[in-house]
Design a protein around this motif. Structure first.
Motif, PDB file in Angstrom:
ATOM      1  N   SER A 111       0.785  -1.237  -0.191  1.00 42.45           N
ATOM      2  CA  SER A 111       0.198   0.073  -0.179  1.00 42.45           C
ATOM      3  C   SER A 111       0.932   1.284   0.119  1.00 42.45           C
ATOM      4  N   ASP A 112       0.400   2.416  -0.158  1.00 44.89           N
ATOM      5  CA  ASP A 112       1.205   3.622  -0.251  1.00 44.89           C
ATOM      6  C   ASP A 112       1.703   3.736   1.254  1.00 44.89           C
ATOM      7  N   TYR A 113       0.901   3.486   2.262  1.00 42.72           N
ATOM      8  CA  TYR A 113       1.441   3.816   3.754  1.00 42.72           C
ATOM      9  C   TYR A 113       2.811   2.740   3.888  1.00 42.72           C
ATOM     10  N   GLN A 114       2.657   1.624   3.385  1.00 38.14           N
ATOM     11  CA  GLN A 114       3.793   0.455   3.484  1.00 38.14           C
ATOM     12  C   GLN A 114       4.964   1.195   2.682  1.00 38.14           C
ATOM     13  N   LYS A 115       4.552   1.738   1.522  1.00 39.76           N
ATOM     14  CA  LYS A 115       5.649   2.294   0.939  1.00 39.76           C
ATOM     15  C   LYS A 115       6.502   3.501   1.624  1.00 39.76           C
ATOM     16  N   VAL A 116       5.504   4.287   1.957  1.00 39.18           N
ATOM     17  CA  VAL A 116       6.375   5.366   2.871  1.00 39.18           C
ATOM     18  C   VAL A 116       7.075   4.874   4.144  1.00 39.18           C
ATOM     19  N   GLN A 117       6.368   3.926   4.632  1.00 35.97           N
ATOM     20  CA  GLN A 117       7.144   3.433   5.995  1.00 35.97           C
ATOM     21  C   GLN A 117       8.616   2.590   5.362  1.00 35.97           C
ATOM     22  N   ALA A 118       8.662   1.951   4.386  1.00 35.93           N
ATOM     23  CA  ALA A 118       9.793   1.501   3.759  1.00 35.93           C
ATOM     24  C   ALA A 118      10.811   2.388   3.356  1.00 35.93           C
ATOM     25  N   ILE A 119      10.490   3.544   2.756  1.00 32.51           N
ATOM     26  CA  ILE A 119      11.502   4.516   2.274  1.00 32.51           C
ATOM     27  C   ILE A 119      11.803   5.260   3.597  1.00 32.51           C
ATOM     28  N   TYR A 120      10.883   5.526   4.450  1.00 28.40           N
ATOM     29  CA  TYR A 120      11.373   6.172   5.692  1.00 28.40           C
ATOM     30  C   TYR A 120      12.345   5.364   6.575  1.00 28.40           C
ATOM     31  N   GLN A 121      12.113   3.974   6.640  1.00 28.71           N
ATOM     32  CA  GLN A 121      13.321   3.137   7.360  1.00 28.71           C
ATOM     33  C   GLN A 121      14.172   3.227   6.546  1.00 28.71           C
ATOM     34  N   TRP A 122      14.649   3.429   5.264  1.00 27.20           N
ATOM     35  CA  TRP A 122      15.758   3.365   4.478  1.00 27.20           C
ATOM     36  C   TRP A 122      16.598   4.579   5.191  1.00 27.20           C
ATOM     37  N   TYR A 123      15.911   5.619   5.323  1.00 25.22           N
ATOM     38  CA  TYR A 123      16.710   6.913   5.665  1.00 25.22           C
ATOM     39  C   TYR A 123      17.027   6.327   7.314  1.00 25.22           C
ATOM     40  N   ARG A 124      16.417   5.680   7.988  1.00 27.10           N
ATOM     41  CA  ARG A 124      16.673   5.432   9.194  1.00 27.10           C
ATOM     42  C   ARG A 124      17.857   4.526   9.530  1.00 27.10           C
ATOM     43  N   ASP A 125      17.916   3.612   8.718  1.00 26.88           N
ATOM     44  CA  ASP A 125      18.919   2.640   8.464  1.00 26.88           C
ATOM     45  C   ASP A 125      20.242   2.920   7.601  1.00 26.88           C
ATOM     46  N   GLU A 126      20.152   3.749   6.721  1.00 26.44           N
ATOM     47  CA  GLU A 126      21.101   4.205   5.899  1.00 26.44           C
ATOM     48  C   GLU A 126      21.648   5.601   5.861  1.00 26.44           C
ATOM     49  N   THR A 127      21.323   6.519   6.645  1.00 29.13           N
ATOM     50  CA  THR A 127      21.669   7.728   6.321  1.00 29.13           C
ATOM     51  C   THR A 127      22.251   8.229   7.948  1.00 29.13           C
ATOM     52  N   THR A 128      22.835   9.410   7.973  1.00 32.35           N
ATOM     53  CA  THR A 128      23.318  10.122   9.020  1.00 32.35           C
ATOM     54  C   THR A 128      23.043  11.691   9.052  1.00 32.35           C
ATOM     55  N   TYR A 129      22.645  12.152  10.046  1.00 27.76           N
ATOM     56  CA  TYR A 129      22.546  13.722   9.851  1.00 27.76           C
ATOM     57  C   TYR A 129      24.054  14.112  10.057  1.00 27.76           C
ATOM     58  N   MET A 130      24.556  15.018   9.174  1.00 29.62           N
ATOM     59  CA  MET A 130      25.758  15.572   8.970  1.00 29.62           C
ATOM     60  C   MET A 130      25.592  16.759   7.969  1.00 29.62           C
ATOM     61  N   SER A 131      26.153  17.806   8.182  1.00 28.45           N
ATOM     62  CA  SER A 131      26.564  18.726   7.273  1.00 28.45           C
ATOM     63  C   SER A 131      27.402  18.360   6.017  1.00 28.45           C
ATOM     64  N   TRP A 132      26.943  18.423   4.862  1.00 29.03           N
ATOM     65  CA  TRP A 132      27.801  17.841   3.899  1.00 29.03           C
ATOM     66  C   TRP A 132      27.559  18.590   2.554  1.00 29.03           C
ATOM     67  N   GLY A 133      28.341  19.373   2.240  1.00 23.21           N
ATOM     68  CA  GLY A 133      28.086  20.078   0.892  1.00 23.21           C
ATOM     69  C   GLY A 133      26.778  20.859   0.589  1.00 23.21           C
ATOM     70  N   ASN A 134      26.280  20.933  -0.757  1.00 23.80           N
ATOM     71  CA  ASN A 134      25.177  21.844  -0.960  1.00 23.80           C
ATOM     72  C   ASN A 134      24.554  21.028  -2.070  1.00 23.80           C
ATOM     73  N   ASN A 135      24.861  19.732  -2.424  1.00 19.53           N
ATOM     74  CA  ASN A 135      23.947  19.051  -3.220  1.00 19.53           C
ATOM     75  C   ASN A 135      23.206  18.049  -2.482  1.00 19.53           C
ATOM     76  N   ALA A 136      21.791  18.014  -2.356  1.00 20.55           N
ATOM     77  CA  ALA A 136      20.963  17.116  -1.674  1.00 20.55           C
ATOM     78  C   ALA A 136      20.912  15.858  -2.233  1.00 20.55           C
ATOM     79  N   LEU A 137      20.852  15.424  -3.364  1.00 23.26           N
ATOM     80  CA  LEU A 137      21.008  14.288  -4.148  1.00 23.26           C
ATOM     81  C   LEU A 137      22.422  13.615  -4.001  1.00 23.26           C
ATOM     82  N   TYR A 138      23.264  14.298  -4.074  1.00 24.25           N
ATOM     83  CA  TYR A 138      24.554  13.667  -3.825  1.00 24.25           C
ATOM     84  C   TYR A 138      24.739  13.318  -2.344  1.00 24.25           C
ATOM     85  N   ASN A 139      24.483  14.413  -1.542  1.00 23.21           N
ATOM     86  CA  ASN A 139      24.485  13.891  -0.148  1.00 23.21           C
ATOM     87  C   ASN A 139      24.012  12.783   0.412  1.00 23.21           C
ATOM     88  N   ILE A 140      22.775  12.560   0.028  1.00 24.04           N
ATOM     89  CA  ILE A 140      21.806  11.461   0.527  1.00 24.04           C
ATOM     90  C   ILE A 140      22.117  10.102  -0.112  1.00 24.04           C
TER      91      ILE A 140
END
Length: 181
Positions: free
Chosen positions: A50-79
């Motif tokens: 469902s759309d809800y499950q898709k949002v949860q999955a993407i949200y979880q990817w951020y939780r699993d794979e990204t870190t909060y840290m200042s890094w350059g000025n290109n959002a796509l590259y940063n993430i």
């Protein structure tokens, strides 16, 4: 919709469909971004979700794979390449995912205010912040409505609707604290 130039969204969709030529003409950095977004979508999202499950999955990817840290000025590259960024990076890239998944999403920026126990707006924490609002059936017995998603601070609570994000003189404000993930 998130406009990322060069019709990157279409390139990502074509690459997901198996068109290896979809990356031709893009520089190496954009090719990395296309491939990473496609990888996230093909490994975390299935057609029966469902759309809800898709949002949860993407949200979880951020939780699993990204870190909060200042890094350059290109959002796509940063993430998608460096796997780190700040709130605006998280917000813009989350909106790209939602755009590809055809889930209505807006980026919101504004001030952060403390949320008092009695439900009133507290003091200005003196920080700017960015987050998303999505229009979603959260599978909680409610009809489709607006919810906030704050990937930066790890908040996605469908028991709280967009009513918790308000407008003051045309500028969003956020009830929260400053405990960054």
């Amino acid at each position: 919709d998130v406009t990322v130039g060069y019709d990157l969204k279409n390139a990502i969709i074509q690459y997901i469909k198996g068109d290896e030529e979809a990356v031709v003409g893009y520089n190496e950095q954009h090719q990395q971004i296309i491939k990473e977004v496609a990888s996230v979508l093909t490994t975390r999202i299935t057609e029966d979700m469902s759309d809800y499950q898709k949002v949860q999955a993407i949200y979880q990817w951020y939780r699993d794979e990204t870190t909060y840290m200042s890094w350059g000025n290109n959002a796509l590259y940063n993430i998608f390449v460096a796997h780190c960024g700040e709130c605006d990076d998280f917000t813009l890239t989350f909106a790209l995912f939602m755009d590809i998944l055809d889930i209505e999403c807006y980026c919101i920026g504004g001030k952060i205010y403390a949320y008092n126990e009695d439900g009133t707006v507290g003091e200005d924490i003196n920080l700017g912040h960015a987050w998303n609002a999505i229009y979603l059936d959260a599978e909680n017995g409610k009809n489709k409505q607006w919810y906030y998603v704050d990937v930066t601070w790890g908040e996605f609570d469908t028991s709280r609707t967009i009513g918790y994000i308000n407008q003051m003189d045309g500028v969003g404000f956020y009830f929260g604290d400053n405990s960054i993930r």
